[in-house]
Design a protein around this motif. Structure first.
Motif, PDB file in Angstrom:
ATOM      1  N   LYS A 223       0.887  -1.057  -0.150  1.00 30.99           N
ATOM      2  CA  LYS A 223      -0.228   0.170   0.002  1.00 30.99           C
ATOM      3  C   LYS A 223       0.933   1.332  -0.003  1.00 30.99           C
ATOM      4  CE  LYS A 223      -4.012  -2.117   2.341  1.00 30.99           C
ATOM      5  NZ  LYS A 223      -4.841  -2.161   3.491  1.00 30.99           N
ATOM      6  N   GLU A 224       1.691   1.299   0.768  1.00 29.49           N
ATOM      7  CA  GLU A 224       2.959   2.102   0.925  1.00 29.49           C
ATOM      8  C   GLU A 224       3.533   2.634  -0.539  1.00 29.49           C
ATOM      9  OE1 GLU A 224       4.598   5.867   2.191  1.00 29.49           O
ATOM     10  OE2 GLU A 224       2.845   4.701   2.973  1.00 29.49           O
ATOM     11  N   TYR A 225       3.706   1.568  -1.258  1.00 28.47           N
ATOM     12  CA  TYR A 225       4.443   1.431  -2.564  1.00 28.47           C
ATOM     13  C   TYR A 225       3.639   2.137  -3.347  1.00 28.47           C
ATOM     14  CZ  TYR A 225       6.326  -0.530  -6.674  1.00 28.47           C
ATOM     15  OH  TYR A 225       6.805  -0.752  -8.092  1.00 28.47           O
TER      16      TYR A 225
ATOM     17  N   PRO B  62      12.423   3.057   2.230  1.00 31.90           N
ATOM     18  CA  PRO B  62      13.198   3.883   3.037  1.00 31.90           C
ATOM     19  C   PRO B  62      13.854   4.905   2.015  1.00 31.90           C
ATOM     20  CG  PRO B  62      13.150   1.975   4.627  1.00 31.90           C
ATOM     21  CD  PRO B  62      12.497   1.505   3.289  1.00 31.90           C
ATOM     22  N   LEU B  63      14.243   4.240   0.970  1.00 31.62           N
ATOM     23  CA  LEU B  63      15.125   4.934   0.052  1.00 31.62           C
ATOM     24  C   LEU B  63      14.167   5.775  -1.113  1.00 31.62           C
ATOM     25  CD1 LEU B  63      17.513   2.098  -1.543  1.00 31.62           C
ATOM     26  CD2 LEU B  63      18.236   3.775   0.061  1.00 31.62           C
ATOM     27  N   MET B  64      13.081   5.395  -1.021  1.00 34.32           N
ATOM     28  CA  MET B  64      12.176   6.084  -1.942  1.00 34.32           C
ATOM     29  C   MET B  64      11.553   7.430  -1.538  1.00 34.32           C
ATOM     30  SD  MET B  64      10.102   2.692  -3.431  1.00 34.32           S
ATOM     31  CE  MET B  64       9.110   3.532  -4.634  1.00 34.32           C
ATOM     32  N   ASN B  65      12.518   8.496  -1.309  1.00 31.39           N
ATOM     33  CA  ASN B  65      12.173   9.880  -0.807  1.00 31.39           C
ATOM     34  C   ASN B  65      12.262  10.621  -1.918  1.00 31.39           C
ATOM     35  OD1 ASN B  65      14.749  10.097  -1.083  1.00 31.39           O
ATOM     36  ND2 ASN B  65      15.398   9.865   0.840  1.00 31.39           N
ATOM     37  N   GLU B  66      12.140  11.984  -1.798  1.00 26.96           N
ATOM     38  CA  GLU B  66      11.945  12.930  -2.441  1.00 26.96           C
ATOM     39  C   GLU B  66      13.433  12.907  -3.573  1.00 26.96           C
ATOM     40  OE1 GLU B  66       9.269  14.779  -3.678  1.00 26.96           O
ATOM     41  OE2 GLU B  66       8.242  13.815  -2.553  1.00 26.96           O
ATOM     42  N   ALA B  67      14.462  12.850  -2.739  1.00 25.90           N
ATOM     43  CA  ALA B  67      15.698  12.863  -3.444  1.00 25.90           C
ATOM     44  C   ALA B  67      15.911  11.660  -4.506  1.00 25.90           C
ATOM     45  CB  ALA B  67      16.861  12.901  -2.379  1.00 25.90           C
TER      46      ALA B  67
ATOM     47  N   ASP C 159       7.645  -8.770   0.016  1.00 26.75           N
ATOM     48  CA  ASP C 159       7.402  -7.612   1.232  1.00 26.75           C
ATOM     49  C   ASP C 159       8.794  -7.263   1.475  1.00 26.75           C
ATOM     50  OD1 ASP C 159       4.729  -7.019   0.760  1.00 26.75           O
ATOM     51  OD2 ASP C 159       4.157  -8.051   2.811  1.00 26.75           O
ATOM     52  N   GLY C 160       9.650  -8.550   1.600  1.00 29.87           N
ATOM     53  CA  GLY C 160      11.024  -8.214   2.205  1.00 29.87           C
ATOM     54  C   GLY C 160      11.757  -7.271   1.268  1.00 29.87           C
ATOM     55  N   PHE C 161      11.742  -7.129   0.253  1.00 30.93           N
ATOM     56  CA  PHE C 161      12.163  -6.262  -0.915  1.00 30.93           C
ATOM     57  C   PHE C 161      11.703  -4.787  -0.380  1.00 30.93           C
ATOM     58  CE2 PHE C 161      11.578  -3.315  -4.580  1.00 30.93           C
ATOM     59  CZ  PHE C 161      12.805  -3.271  -4.889  1.00 30.93           C
ATOM     60  N   LEU C 162      10.309  -4.707  -0.340  1.00 35.87           N
ATOM     61  CA  LEU C 162       9.550  -3.400  -0.108  1.00 35.87           C
ATOM     62  C   LEU C 162       9.968  -2.931   1.335  1.00 35.87           C
ATOM     63  CD1 LEU C 162       5.968  -3.816  -1.576  1.00 35.87           C
ATOM     64  CD2 LEU C 162       7.994  -2.407  -2.542  1.00 35.87           C
ATOM     65  N   SER C 163      10.081  -3.712   2.132  1.00 34.61           N
ATOM     66  CA  SER C 163      10.444  -2.983   3.607  1.00 34.61           C
ATOM     67  C   SER C 163      11.843  -2.769   3.811  1.00 34.61           C
ATOM     68  CB  SER C 163      10.390  -4.330   4.676  1.00 34.61           C
ATOM     69  OG  SER C 163      11.312  -5.368   4.189  1.00 34.61           O
ATOM     70  N   ASP C 164      12.853  -3.194   2.929  1.00 33.60           N
ATOM     71  CA  ASP C 164      14.245  -2.742   2.681  1.00 33.60           C
ATOM     72  C   ASP C 164      14.371  -1.631   1.791  1.00 33.60           C
ATOM     73  OD1 ASP C 164      16.931  -3.335   3.693  1.00 33.60           O
ATOM     74  OD2 ASP C 164      17.190  -3.660   1.512  1.00 33.60           O
TER      75      ASP C 164
END
Length: 546
Positions: free
Chosen positions: A29-31, A511-516, A503-508
């Protein structure tokens, strides 16, 4: 009564599958929320679409979202989605069009939801049955009756568009077979699927004006059929699946997601600071031989350049020893313009049959270190087939560094990356057409089976082609240039080794998927499209000069 009970069981299975597969996790859902920034709301009045594929891959989904949004905004288009899954993976209601359609909509609803985070509407599924099965069956029978040899499969065309290589490679990969059997029922399933996908895809062109296709790859019937339909209509096709480019534009003369090696030298000649670029290539390339996975081969599970010493190799007379580096038998052999043999099993057996007649040489066979599971069984069969001959199968973990030091008479590969590595260490290499080194002169390339046979017969006299500058130019163009100053692993996917749908990939990774992060990937995709334009312009200018 029995028929009704069977359908009730299938409906129950659909319900269970829906309950299990339709729920999105917290991470998913967050993705989805993060990708909504690329959403373009569907306008039913606008028939222009960027056609984008749906694949079970979160990492690929990010690249597809950014690339599709970029083109859609540029061309004032909707984003239409198509799902690549086929009936080869999932057959439930085989002979019932209505129930089959309902099942597809239910079963794939979760994956749809992911890609609809940026896409406007689902316009096609490969699993759909074409609503004209009489036509499909008639053409299927015609094709099947004309097939007597495996080589004839490679020539299969539909409406003048080549489909045979896609069918052949799909057979190897999804049937997990090292070579093709024309009497195998699974081949019939693939041909049947090919026809359904082809004629269903054709309907998309009558409904919409496709401005561009954005795909991950061009291989197998899953990806390749729609690619070739678009190319025939001169519709731009872009792929974002390769680790060696930001964005790749596919062309009719080279319908592959790989960088077009026939363009490399022309493009390099148009670059400034050539020495600086070659020095950079040397630095990256030579890093590989220290046992580190340079970005170009980050997909490998482990390095082929360790300090391990295989004592079994000490007994051979190396000036009279030839090493054959095998390929994965199941991994799309027809990704370039052509292959002298229908598959790598035919290539390896032909090679060993010819070489084994020369009793004064030793032949070592090294399995591919990164081969798909099941390759080991094929090699066990080959060991038995060539028992008591001058052929030895060595450990696939044997270090190439040890082979460099031992200086074999020759290395033989179809088109493996090892060709440039061994040539760089002044060891003669024999390969077959077509391969990424074809337009350079640091590898001995056989352009026909007759020429290959002659080269094998004279393997003891093969020459070293000492063209290190060409090797570095090739390396630079293949692995560095199309990344436009970025590392091949600039999105940090390599560490997951292809396991990017969990989910293992997404949970890791979330956190990288920010504005930068999004700024970085948007710049990468934008620069990738600029490079495709630059490549096209410079190649066309060179052709005019010639």
């Amino acid at each position: 009564m029995q028929k009704a009970q069977n359908y009730l069981r299938l409906i129950k299975k659909v319900a269970i599958n829906y309950f299990v597969s339709s729920k999105s996790s917290f991470y998913e859902k967050e993705y989805i929320n993060r990708l909504k920034r690329y959403k373009i709301e569907w306008s039913s009045k606008n028939k222009n679409i960027v056609l984008t594929q749906i694949v079970e891959d979160y990492g690929m989904g990010i690249k597809l979202a950014v690339a599709s949004n970029f083109i859609a905004l540029k061309t004032s288009s909707n984003i239409g989605l198509y799902s690549v899954a086929t009936k080869l993976e999932d057959i439930i209601f085989k002979n019932n069009y209505v129930w089959d359609h309902i099942y597809s909509e239910v079963y794939y609803s979760r994956l749809d939801r992911i890609f609809l985070s940026f896409g406007g509407k689902l316009v096609h599924r490969n699993v759909y049955r074409y609503n004209g099965q009489e036509k499909i069956n008639e053409l299927f029978i015609k094709i099947k009756n004309e097939l007597k040899y495996k080589e004839e499969v490679l020539k299969i065309e539909v409406d003048g568009i080549l489909m045979g290589d896609l069918i052949y490679d799909t057979y190897l990969r999804f049937n997990h077979k090292s070579t093709l059997d024309v009497n195998d029922l699974f081949l019939e399933k693939i041909i049947f699927e090919t026809l359904n996908i082809y004629f269903n895809c054709k309907k998309i062109f009558s409904k919409y004006h496709i401005k561009a296709l954005v795909n991950s790859y061009t291989t197998y019937i899953h990806h390749g059929i729609i690619v070739r339909l678009c190319l025939k209509r001169n519709i731009p096709v872009y792929t974002v699946g390769s680790n060696n480019s930001l964005v790749h534009k596919v062309i009719k003369d080279f319908p592959s997601h790989q960088n077009n090696h026939f363009h490399f030298h022309v493009l390099f000649e148009n670059l400034n600071n050539k020495n600086g670029r070659l020095n950079k290539a040397a630095s990256l390339f030579e890093k590989r031989f220290t046992g580190k996975l340079d970005p170009a081969i980050g997909y490998m599970r482990e390095s082929a350049f360790t300090n391990n010493h295989n004592r079994d190799l000490d007994r051979f007379d190396w000036p009279n020893t030839v090493v054959l580096l095998a390929h994965c038998f199941f991994d799309s052999p027809h990704i370039y313009r052509g292959l002298l043999f229908p598959d790598f099993y035919e290539w390896i057996t032909y090679t060993l049959d010819v070489l084994s007649k020369q009793k004064d040489i030793n032949i070592l066979v090294k399995p591919h270190p990164n081969g798909i599971k099941g390759n080991e069984h094929v090699f066990e069969e080959l060991k038995y087939k060539y028992l008591n001959r001058n052929i030895t199968f060595i450990d696939k973990k044997t270090s190439n560094n040890q082979l460099f030091q031992l200086k074999p008479k020759a290395i033989i590969t179809g088109y493996g990356t090892a060709a440039s590595e061994f040539a760089y260490h002044d060891i003669p290499v024999l390969s077959i057409y077509d391969n990424p080194f074809t337009s350079y002169n640091f590898v001995n390339v056989a352009n026909s089976i007759e020429e290959y046979n002659e080269m094998l017969d004279n393997i003891r006299f093969i020459k070293i082609k000492q063209n290190k500058e060409e090797i570095l130019e090739y390396y630079y163009m293949q692995y560095v240039f199309f990344m436009d100053g970025r590392e091949n692993n600039y999105l940090k996917f390599n560490k997951y080794k292809g396991q990017t749908y969990s989910d293992g990939f997404l949970s890791d990774y979330l956190p990288l998927m920010n504005e930068a992060y999004f700024k970085m990937i948007e710049e990468g995709i934008r620069d990738g499209f600029k490079l495709t334009e630059w490549e096209n312009n410079n190649v066309n200018e060179a052709q005019l000069i010639l």
